[in-house]
Motif scaffolding. Structure first.
Motif, PDB file in Angstrom:
ATOM      1  N   HIS A  50       0.794  -1.235   0.000  1.00  0.00           N
ATOM      2  CA  HIS A  50       0.000   0.000   0.000  1.00  0.00           C
ATOM      3  C   HIS A  50       0.826   1.285   0.000  1.00  0.00           C
ATOM      4  O   HIS A  50       0.423   2.270  -0.600  1.00  0.00           O
ATOM      5  CB  HIS A  50      -0.968   0.004   1.185  1.00  0.00           C
ATOM      6  N   ALA A  53       2.155   1.771  -3.514  1.00  0.00           N
ATOM      7  CA  ALA A  53       1.006   1.890  -4.426  1.00  0.00           C
ATOM      8  C   ALA A  53       0.384   3.283  -4.306  1.00  0.00           C
ATOM      9  O   ALA A  53      -0.024   3.897  -5.290  1.00  0.00           O
ATOM     10  CB  ALA A  53      -0.013   0.814  -4.103  1.00  0.00           C
ATOM     11  N   VAL A  78       5.511  -7.272  -2.811  1.00  0.00           N
ATOM     12  CA  VAL A  78       4.408  -8.205  -2.502  1.00  0.00           C
ATOM     13  C   VAL A  78       4.833  -9.650  -2.737  1.00  0.00           C
ATOM     14  O   VAL A  78       4.397 -10.566  -2.027  1.00  0.00           O
ATOM     15  CB  VAL A  78       3.064  -7.874  -3.222  1.00  0.00           C
ATOM     16  N   GLY A 134      -3.009  -9.891  -3.165  1.00  0.00           N
ATOM     17  CA  GLY A 134      -3.177  -8.566  -3.768  1.00  0.00           C
ATOM     18  C   GLY A 134      -1.880  -8.170  -4.459  1.00  0.00           C
ATOM     19  O   GLY A 134      -0.806  -8.310  -3.878  1.00  0.00           O
ATOM     20  N   ILE A 146      -4.314  -2.071  -9.682  1.00  0.00           N
ATOM     21  CA  ILE A 146      -4.123  -2.990  -8.563  1.00  0.00           C
ATOM     22  C   ILE A 146      -5.243  -4.015  -8.520  1.00  0.00           C
ATOM     23  O   ILE A 146      -6.418  -3.667  -8.658  1.00  0.00           O
ATOM     24  CB  ILE A 146      -4.059  -2.199  -7.241  1.00  0.00           C
ATOM     25  N   VAL A 209      -5.614   2.323  -0.604  1.00  0.00           N
ATOM     26  CA  VAL A 209      -5.785   2.379  -2.062  1.00  0.00           C
ATOM     27  C   VAL A 209      -6.847   1.443  -2.612  1.00  0.00           C
ATOM     28  O   VAL A 209      -7.343   1.649  -3.698  1.00  0.00           O
ATOM     29  CB  VAL A 209      -4.455   2.139  -2.832  1.00  0.00           C
TER      30      VAL A 209
END
Ligand code: IPE
Length: 260
Positions: A50, A53, A78, A134, A146, A209
């Motif tokens: 996050h 992002a 990630v 994610g 995303i 986000v």
């Protein structure tokens, strides 16, 4: 089969970039193993995804060159989190295999247009535990965007029609209003999606986000329409995940599948 999403706020410290909560993850792995159920596991990105992002506005799609770097950094982070999740599962006797949304999912303007369900199916058949997460992905209209774990949970629920979908959060479930602000909140132990819709604005907890709690309620609504129950529980509290996996009572919120 059960679909389980471990929120990024449970398995990472969302305020500290790249901090994995190994103890919490190891406990969850033990509970998953003990429950001995067939599951597809999804995990969020937390502070591995996050922060970058948001900084590079990756969910808005391509607009400037430096985002290319941001996408690559986010993707690497990630994946790193995913490796640690896999390791924890394996160390606890769960034959986990990673399926990266990066190559299995295509979006168009944030909407899912295709997903390789076969690969999930094959691994399940062969007694593996598929793990997805994610991630940043290609997006037809936006160039990239995303793909949240919640979107994956919804798509997989639609395809596999699991017996239930579970979200492990850093709160006990859904409250009558925002527990981070309001001291008089009450935990909703069971509800229908129609009731929940009415509480939607009150319950909004954290804006990140991929949408926070009101985004999650949209996800639950779609799962509920499939006639499937969604259960939200606190992933930090021992035994709750185990109990929900095996169908025993514990502190949580159950949103009943719409049987209409
Ligand atoms: C977000 O995934 C993915 C990225 C930011 C790259 P999620 O939305 O599923 O993550 P959490 O659970 O909120 O951390």
């Amino acid at each position: 089969m059960i679909i389980l999403k471990l929120g990024g706020s449970v398995i990472t410290d969302k305020t500290k970039e790249g901090s994995f909560r190994k103890k919490v993850m190891d406990n969850l792995s033990k509970e998953i193993k003990k429950a001995n159920k067939q599951i597809i596991l999804i995990h969020g990105a937390g502070s591995f995804g996050h922060i970058h992002a948001k900084k590079y506005r990756l969910n808005e799609g391509f607009s400037r060159d430096e985002q290319i770097h941001g996408f690559s950094v986010t993707h690497e982070m990630v994946q790193r989190l995913n490796s640690m999740v896999l390791k924890s599962l394996q160390n606890n006797g769960i034959p986990a295999v990673s399926i990266s949304p990066h190559s299995a999912v295509k979006l168009d303007d944030h909407k899912l247009v295709s997903m390789d369900y076969n690969v999930f199916e094959e691994y399940l058949k062969k007694q593996f535990t598929p793990v997805t997460f994610g991630d940043v992905v290609l997006d037809k209209k936006l160039s990239f965007s995303i793909c949240s774990g919640d979107l994956l949970a919804m798509a997989l629920a639609n395809y596999f029609k699991p017996e239930k979908v579970i979200f492990a959060l850093d709160e006990d479930g859904i409250y009558t209003s925002n527990p981070k602000i309001d001291k008089n909140v009450k935990l909703i132990d069971s509800t229908t999606i129609d009731e929940l819709e009415r509480l939607k604005t009150l319950a909004d907890v954290h804006a990140d986000v991929t949408g926070g709690m009101s985004g999650k309620i949209e996800t639950i609504k779609n799962i509920s329409k499939l006639g499937i129950d969604t259960i939200l529980l606190n992933g930090n509290k021992p035994d709750r995940l185990y109990k929900v996996l095996v169908g025993e009572d514990t502190k949580s919120t159950i949103v009943y599948g719409d049987k209409k």
